[in-house]
Design a protein around this motif. Structure first.
Motif, PDB file in Angstrom:
ATOM      1  N   GLU A 173      11.950  55.096  41.267  1.00  0.00           N
ATOM      2  CA  GLU A 173      13.012  54.108  41.162  1.00  0.00           C
ATOM      3  C   GLU A 173      12.529  52.683  41.451  1.00  0.00           C
ATOM      4  O   GLU A 173      13.322  51.742  41.440  1.00  0.00           O
ATOM      5  N   TRP A 174      11.215  52.554  41.741  1.00  0.00           N
ATOM      6  CA  TRP A 174      10.595  51.255  42.031  1.00  0.00           C
ATOM      7  C   TRP A 174      11.142  50.603  43.297  1.00  0.00           C
ATOM      8  O   TRP A 174      11.072  49.391  43.472  1.00  0.00           O
ATOM      9  N   ARG A 175      11.694  51.416  44.201  1.00  0.00           N
ATOM     10  CA  ARG A 175      11.957  50.880  45.538  1.00  0.00           C
ATOM     11  C   ARG A 175      10.629  50.648  46.256  1.00  0.00           C
ATOM     12  O   ARG A 175      10.532  49.793  47.132  1.00  0.00           O
ATOM     13  N   GLU A 182       7.166  49.571  44.674  1.00  0.00           N
ATOM     14  CA  GLU A 182       6.748  49.088  43.360  1.00  0.00           C
ATOM     15  C   GLU A 182       5.320  49.496  43.018  1.00  0.00           C
ATOM     16  O   GLU A 182       4.508  49.785  43.904  1.00  0.00           O
ATOM     17  N   PHE A 208      18.863  52.605  31.376  1.00  0.00           N
ATOM     18  CA  PHE A 208      18.615  53.620  32.398  1.00  0.00           C
ATOM     19  C   PHE A 208      19.640  54.750  32.300  1.00  0.00           C
ATOM     20  O   PHE A 208      19.309  55.923  32.487  1.00  0.00           O
ATOM     21  N   SER A 210      10.240  58.428  33.549  1.00  0.00           N
ATOM     22  CA  SER A 210      11.289  57.702  34.265  1.00  0.00           C
ATOM     23  C   SER A 210      10.699  56.549  35.063  1.00  0.00           C
ATOM     24  O   SER A 210      11.283  55.457  35.140  1.00  0.00           O
ATOM     25  N   TRP A 211       9.526  56.776  35.658  1.00  0.00           N
ATOM     26  CA  TRP A 211       8.859  55.733  36.443  1.00  0.00           C
ATOM     27  C   TRP A 211       8.498  54.538  35.574  1.00  0.00           C
ATOM     28  O   TRP A 211       8.834  53.400  35.901  1.00  0.00           O
ATOM     29  N   HIS A 254       9.705  53.679  32.786  1.00  0.00           N
ATOM     30  CA  HIS A 254      10.867  53.094  32.110  1.00  0.00           C
ATOM     31  C   HIS A 254      11.421  51.902  32.881  1.00  0.00           C
ATOM     32  O   HIS A 254      12.139  51.077  32.312  1.00  0.00           O
ATOM     33  N   ARG A 255      11.081  51.797  34.171  1.00  0.00           N
ATOM     34  CA  ARG A 255      11.563  50.668  34.979  1.00  0.00           C
ATOM     35  C   ARG A 255      10.966  49.350  34.525  1.00  0.00           C
ATOM     36  O   ARG A 255      11.405  48.278  34.976  1.00  0.00           O
ATOM     37  N   SER A 311      14.106  45.886  31.609  1.00  0.00           N
ATOM     38  CA  SER A 311      15.265  45.380  32.338  1.00  0.00           C
ATOM     39  C   SER A 311      16.513  46.091  31.854  1.00  0.00           C
ATOM     40  O   SER A 311      16.568  46.610  30.735  1.00  0.00           O
ATOM     41  N   ALA A 312      17.528  46.116  32.706  1.00  0.00           N
ATOM     42  CA  ALA A 312      18.733  46.908  32.426  1.00  0.00           C
ATOM     43  C   ALA A 312      19.435  46.479  31.148  1.00  0.00           C
ATOM     44  O   ALA A 312      20.134  47.264  30.525  1.00  0.00           O
ATOM     45  N   TYR A 319       6.248  42.619  30.748  1.00  0.00           N
ATOM     46  CA  TYR A 319       5.960  43.035  32.123  1.00  0.00           C
ATOM     47  C   TYR A 319       4.504  42.750  32.472  1.00  0.00           C
ATOM     48  O   TYR A 319       4.203  42.220  33.555  1.00  0.00           O
TER      49      TYR A 319
END
Length: 248
Positions: free
Chosen positions: A25-27, A29, A129, A163-164, A166-167, A170-171, A223
């Protein structure tokens, strides 16, 4: 007679699962350092279960353990992204091929119900997401019904990396149109599975993820450019003092 309670997860597994979730979830990074002492304090444990947790996460491939320094979270780069997408396409193709041969009529009906839920979601929101989470749930159902335990295990592991990475997006990067197109490709795939067409299902699975890979290229470049800019040391400028002299 009551059934025995399942064994509670060990401390190291609890810590490992929490670290995996934080990384995906990149909490925590990409490129970050994780220190044993900090994690031990966070969970109120000794260093021993933290070391075991690091080994679990390193085995998956999300971190690299460096003796005496801690653990380093892997970076997002073009090679890693390409590798993940190519593995994802190949493995998902196999899973869908097997599903086309193994799914029962009841499973096929349930698959189409889940597909309709995914299609409805992509018309409600452009949040990429939410799209990925919903499409992954459809994919997970296909995997559970494909009868290939090894292929499913590999797919689940790849899905963590998918999933990792994919962060990176941006939303609000993807348009609703892109989400709708992905749902259309998913519908083509599901109809081949239901029609018991393994070759076509394999091809459609690869096409679906190939479309996502194409759409991923632009946000990845943005990115990487931003990452390079952050990593470049700021050049010291010389400014004139009021007295006319210069200072660094």
């Amino acid at each position: 007679m009551s059934q025995p309670e399942p064994d509670a997860p060990t401390q190291d597994r609890v810590i490992a699962d929490a670290l995996i979730a934080d990384i995906v979830e990149w909490r925590i990074e990409p490129g970050s350092w994780i220190r044993e002492r900090e994690i031990a304090q966070r969970f109120g444990v000794s260093h021993a279960p933290v070391r075991e947790a690091f080994r679990h996460v390193a085995h998956i491939g999300l971190i690299q353990v460096v003796p005496w320094r801690g653990a380093h979270v892997i970076e997002v780069d073009r090679h890693a992204v390409t590798e993940i997408f190519e593995l994802w396409k190949a493995n998902f193709g196999v899973v869908c091929r097997l599903a086309a041969l193994a799914m029962s009529d009841a499973d096929s009906k349930e698959l189409m119900v889940r597909l309709e839920g995914y299609k409805a979601l992509v018309h409600r929101t452009k949040n990429t997401f939410e799209h990925l989470a919903s499409s992954n749930r459809v994919g997970a159902f296909i995997a559970r019904r494909c009868g290939g335990h090894l292929a499913t295990d590999v797919l689940n592991r790849i899905a963590v990396f998918a999933s990792w990475q994919h962060r990176v997006i941006s939303a609000d990067f993807f348009s609703i149109e892109a989400g709708i197109r992905s749902a259309e490709l998913y519908e083509i795939l599901c109809r081949h599975i239901v029609a018991r067409e393994p070759d076509a299902a394999d091809s459609a699975a690869r096409a679906l993820l190939g479309y996502l890979q194409e759409r991923f290229a632009e946000p990845l470049e943005e990115y990487l450019a931003a990452s390079r800019a952050r990593a470049t040391p700021r050049r010291r400028t010389r400014s004139k003092r009021n007295d006319g002299s210069q200072s660094a």
